[in-house]
Design an enzyme around this catalytic site. Structure first.
Site, PDB file in Angstrom:
ATOM      1  N   ALA A 185       1.059  -1.054  -0.178  1.00 54.54           N
ATOM      2  CA  ALA A 185       0.177   0.121  -0.031  1.00 54.54           C
ATOM      3  C   ALA A 185       0.925   1.572  -0.198  1.00 54.54           C
ATOM      4  O   ALA A 185       2.051   1.315   0.417  1.00 54.54           O
ATOM      5  CB  ALA A 185      -0.816  -0.183   1.272  1.00 54.54           C
ATOM      6  N   ALA A 193       0.866   5.262   1.015  1.00 58.01           N
ATOM      7  CA  ALA A 193      -0.394   6.360   1.244  1.00 58.01           C
ATOM      8  C   ALA A 193      -0.167   7.864   1.304  1.00 58.01           C
ATOM      9  O   ALA A 193       1.693   7.483   1.169  1.00 58.01           O
ATOM     10  CB  ALA A 193      -0.666   5.845   2.879  1.00 58.01           C
ATOM     11  N   SER A 194      -0.474   8.784   1.742  1.00 54.42           N
ATOM     12  CA  SER A 194      -0.244   9.945   1.293  1.00 54.42           C
ATOM     13  C   SER A 194       1.148  10.697   1.778  1.00 54.42           C
ATOM     14  O   SER A 194       2.156  11.314   1.656  1.00 54.42           O
ATOM     15  CB  SER A 194      -0.961  11.498   1.801  1.00 54.42           C
ATOM     16  OG  SER A 194      -1.566  10.502   2.895  1.00 54.42           O
ATOM     17  N   ILE A 195       0.925   9.455   3.383  1.00 56.03           N
ATOM     18  CA  ILE A 195       2.450   9.905   4.300  1.00 56.03           C
ATOM     19  C   ILE A 195       3.414   9.143   4.359  1.00 56.03           C
ATOM     20  O   ILE A 195       4.587   9.542   4.370  1.00 56.03           O
ATOM     21  CB  ILE A 195       1.738  10.895   5.990  1.00 56.03           C
ATOM     22  CG1 ILE A 195       1.049  11.514   5.869  1.00 56.03           C
ATOM     23  CG2 ILE A 195       2.544   9.963   6.710  1.00 56.03           C
ATOM     24  CD1 ILE A 195       0.147  11.654   7.067  1.00 56.03           C
ATOM     25  N   GLN A 235       4.506   4.475   2.827  1.00 54.33           N
ATOM     26  CA  GLN A 235       4.075   3.028   2.609  1.00 54.33           C
ATOM     27  C   GLN A 235       4.556   1.889   3.610  1.00 54.33           C
ATOM     28  O   GLN A 235       5.265   1.916   4.335  1.00 54.33           O
ATOM     29  CB  GLN A 235       4.301   3.262   1.336  1.00 54.33           C
ATOM     30  CG  GLN A 235       5.893   2.589   1.246  1.00 54.33           C
ATOM     31  CD  GLN A 235       6.678   3.223  -0.699  1.00 54.33           C
ATOM     32  OE1 GLN A 235       5.286   3.863  -1.086  1.00 54.33           O
ATOM     33  NE2 GLN A 235       7.458   3.142  -1.102  1.00 54.33           N
ATOM     34  N   VAL A 236       3.928   1.000   2.898  1.00 52.51           N
ATOM     35  CA  VAL A 236       3.531  -0.375   3.719  1.00 52.51           C
ATOM     36  C   VAL A 236       4.387  -1.533   3.060  1.00 52.51           C
ATOM     37  O   VAL A 236       4.062  -1.881   2.122  1.00 52.51           O
ATOM     38  CB  VAL A 236       2.248  -0.566   4.508  1.00 52.51           C
ATOM     39  CG1 VAL A 236       2.189  -1.416   5.253  1.00 52.51           C
ATOM     40  CG2 VAL A 236       1.288   0.508   4.702  1.00 52.51           C
ATOM     41  N   LYS A 296       5.818   0.235   8.827  1.00 56.27           N
ATOM     42  CA  LYS A 296       5.569   1.215   7.757  1.00 56.27           C
ATOM     43  C   LYS A 296       6.882   2.039   7.944  1.00 56.27           C
ATOM     44  O   LYS A 296       7.379   2.372   8.767  1.00 56.27           O
ATOM     45  CB  LYS A 296       4.080   2.210   8.328  1.00 56.27           C
ATOM     46  CG  LYS A 296       3.106   1.919   7.598  1.00 56.27           C
ATOM     47  CD  LYS A 296       1.880   2.894   9.157  1.00 56.27           C
ATOM     48  CE  LYS A 296       0.881   1.821   8.653  1.00 56.27           C
ATOM     49  NZ  LYS A 296      -0.239   3.247   9.520  1.00 56.27           N
ATOM     50  N   ASP A 298     -11.682   5.918  12.809  1.00 58.67           N
ATOM     51  CA  ASP A 298     -12.172   6.286  11.085  1.00 58.67           C
ATOM     52  C   ASP A 298     -12.502   4.379  10.838  1.00 58.67           C
ATOM     53  O   ASP A 298     -11.729   3.483  10.400  1.00 58.67           O
ATOM     54  CB  ASP A 298     -10.699   5.999   9.841  1.00 58.67           C
ATOM     55  CG  ASP A 298     -10.726   6.430   8.852  1.00 58.67           C
ATOM     56  OD1 ASP A 298     -12.347   6.078   8.700  1.00 58.67           O
ATOM     57  OD2 ASP A 298     -10.021   6.529   8.563  1.00 58.67           O
TER      58      ASP A 298
END
Length: 554
Positions: free
Chosen positions: A130, A132-134, A136-137, A151, A285
């Site tokens: 994955a 993401a904006s901040i 990745q995994v 992460k 969330d």
């Protein structure tokens, strides 16, 4: 608007995108020195013109990058501030961005831990699962054999976000007069956003949140929280146990395994209510991508970057509002809203009362399984927007979480009702609350609050008196007719003076009458009689004065 020239290039990018999506009026209003006059204010393309306002905002945020994607995601929780059409679009914002080089990720890992990937992991999947904006995994396996996810934060993302936040604060200050038109305090929104985003930039916060959840559910067989490997966790790296299960969004696979979707949805609600009502600390969330199903009666939460906190005082006040609504006591609801500073001085109280009363009667006799919490909360959000009420941010996050939870539950089980699912838990909660030991604890806390108030109030009074003494106390008086106020004060002063004189004469005359020498000395008797006569005249004048004053007032 004067700007920091280190951000000049970014200002130009923002201005171009705003103009592209039809928000040139913002660029004109900002009047960015050295930017605005160099960019032609062109009309948007026909494709963009066909978009709704919400679609244009969402697309612009996506093009503006990670900071604005995060801002949009947080704004999507503020239904008390923004119309539903825009909320629906902002809710579509996801962190789907291009991945960065794994070699770069390895360099960041070494810089943070002083150890290479090969020194820590037996296996390390070079392809991220994955982005993401901040960060990745990645998937990996520790030397000790545990399967984990890793992460790693994006390079230079902190500098980019801090630069964008500086621009946002400058823009919010410049556009502060827009609050009159859009009823949103932009600066306050940006400040709240900054607080949330700065925490997300530090993976230590997410690790601490996960550890708290692990402790909360340590004795539960229905909720499993992944282990955090703190020895390999830093500000920019997070190593956590890999959860092997089925994503809640994969309903087809859940059904194929024969798991009871109704029971899974109930477990989700029970766990969320435990977080809110017992801990005051909850996963903010709970969408299907952040929950794994491990069995027919077991779920697991992942991604603890966004959490909500609600203190006991606010929770108690919220409980009182619900009870007042059940009793159809609208005046009590209004009073409690004033207690949390939700109602401003310019609010239309009669209109709000009427709308609240209508809503309460509409939902009052409905069967609990037919009640949609989302519907009720959306109606509440509409009230807040319509009557310009201010919802505390922690309540806004709580409401959005419950809406997300109900939506997730209905995806899993179409007949799901958060009201009926939570009924059993609430019975358990209140039974537990009224146990003797808990009542004693609550009484102890209440007594401590009163004692604290008794200690605090004299200090506050001293501060007020000190400010009065130094002439530093400022009182804002609006729409007061000063002349009439002065006349009223004069009348009150006159009446007070006459009352004091009247009381003094009556007391004095009574003392004279009681004197044992009154029969021997005639002039003492005459003075007493004169005193009573004078007091009668003054009393008569005082009554006339009061009647005249009342007549003038009316």
């Amino acid at each position: 608007m004067r700007i920091s020239y280190k951000n000049l290039r970014r200002y130009k990018e923002i201005a171009h995108i705003l103009i592209k999506y039809g928000f040139s009026f913002i660029v004109e209003k900002l009047n960015i020195e050295g930017v605005a006059y160099k960019i032609p204010l062109t009309n948007p393309s026909d494709t963009i013109k066909m978009m709704t306002t919400g679609e244009r905002i969402r697309t612009a945020f996506e093009e503006l990058g990670p900071t604005y994607v995060k801002l949009g995601q947080i704004l999507s929780t503020r239904k008390d501030l923004i119309d539903q059409e825009i909320i629906d679009e902002l809710s579509k914002l996801r962190d789907n961005v291009e991945s960065f080089s794994t070699e770069l990720a390895k360099e960041i890992f070494i810089k943070e831990l002083g150890l290479s990937v090969d020194e820590v992991f037996k296996e390390f999947n070079l392809k991220p699962i994955a982005a993401a904006s901040i960060g990745q995994v990645y998937e990996a396996k520790l030397k000790t054999g545990e399967d984990v996810i890793v992460k790693i934060q994006r390079p230079n993302i902190e500098e980019t976000i801090k630069s964008d936040l500086e621009i946002m604060r400058t823009v919010a200050s410049t556009l502060k007069d827009l609050k009159k038109d859009i009823d949103i305090d932009l600066y306050q929104v940006i400040e709240e956003f900054q607080t949330q985003l700065i925490k997300e930039l530090d993976y230590n916060f997410e690790a601490i949140n996960a550890i708290k959840f692990k402790k909360m559910f340590k004795d539960s067989k229905k909720v499993y929280i992944p282990e955090v490997y703190s020895q390999y966790t830093t500000k920019r790296v997070l190593v956590m146990e890999k959860i092997v299960g089925v994503k809640l969004s994969d309903i087809q696979k859940i059904n194929s395994l024969g798991w009871d979707t109704k029971r899974i949805s109930e477990v989700g609600v029970e766990s969320m209510f435990k977080q809110i009502f017992e801990a005051g600390f909850f996963h903010a969330d709970p969408h299907p991508g952040n929950i794994f199903v491990l069995g027919s009666e077991c779920i697991s939460y992942i991604d603890f970057g966004m959490i909500g906190i609600i203190d006991k005082k606010t929770l108690k006040l919220l409980n009182e509002i619900v009870l007042a609504a059940i009793e159809k006591n609208v005046d009590r609801v209004i009073y409690l809203l004033m207690e949390i500073d939700a109602i401003g001085t310019d609010a239309d109280i009669p209109g709000l009362k009427q709308d609240l009363l209508y809503m309460i009667h509409y939902y009052y006799d409905a069967p609990i399984e037919k009640i949609s919490i989302t519907g009720i909360l959306n109606e509440v959000f509409r009230f807040f927007r319509k009557y310009k009420l201010i919802m505390p941010s922690q309540l806004a996050i709580l409401a959005k979480t419950i809406i997300t939870l109900e939506g997730t539950g209905r995806e899993l089980y179409p007949k799901f009702s958060i009201g009926s699912a939570g009924e059993n838990f609430m019975k358990h909660y209140y039974t537990n609350k009224f146990k003797p030991q808990n009542l004693l604890l609550n009484s102890k806390n209440s007594i401590e609050e009163v004692l604290l108030d008794l200690k605090t109030i004299p200090k506050q009074l001293r501060v007020i008196l000190r400010n009065i003494e130094k002439n530093n106390l400022k009182i804002n008086i609006e729409e007061v007719k000063v002349t009439k106020l002065e006349e009223r004060i004069t009348d009150l002063a006159t009446q007070t003076s006459l009352s004091l004189v009247l009381a003094a004469i009556i007391v004095g005359s009574s003392l004279i009458i009681a004197s044992p020498n009154i029969e021997q000395i005639i002039w003492i008797k005459l003075v007493a009689m004169a005193g009573f006569f004078t007091s009668f005249i003054i009393g008569l004048l005082l009554v006339i004065k009061m009647i005249k004053s009342k007549y003038k007032k009316n």
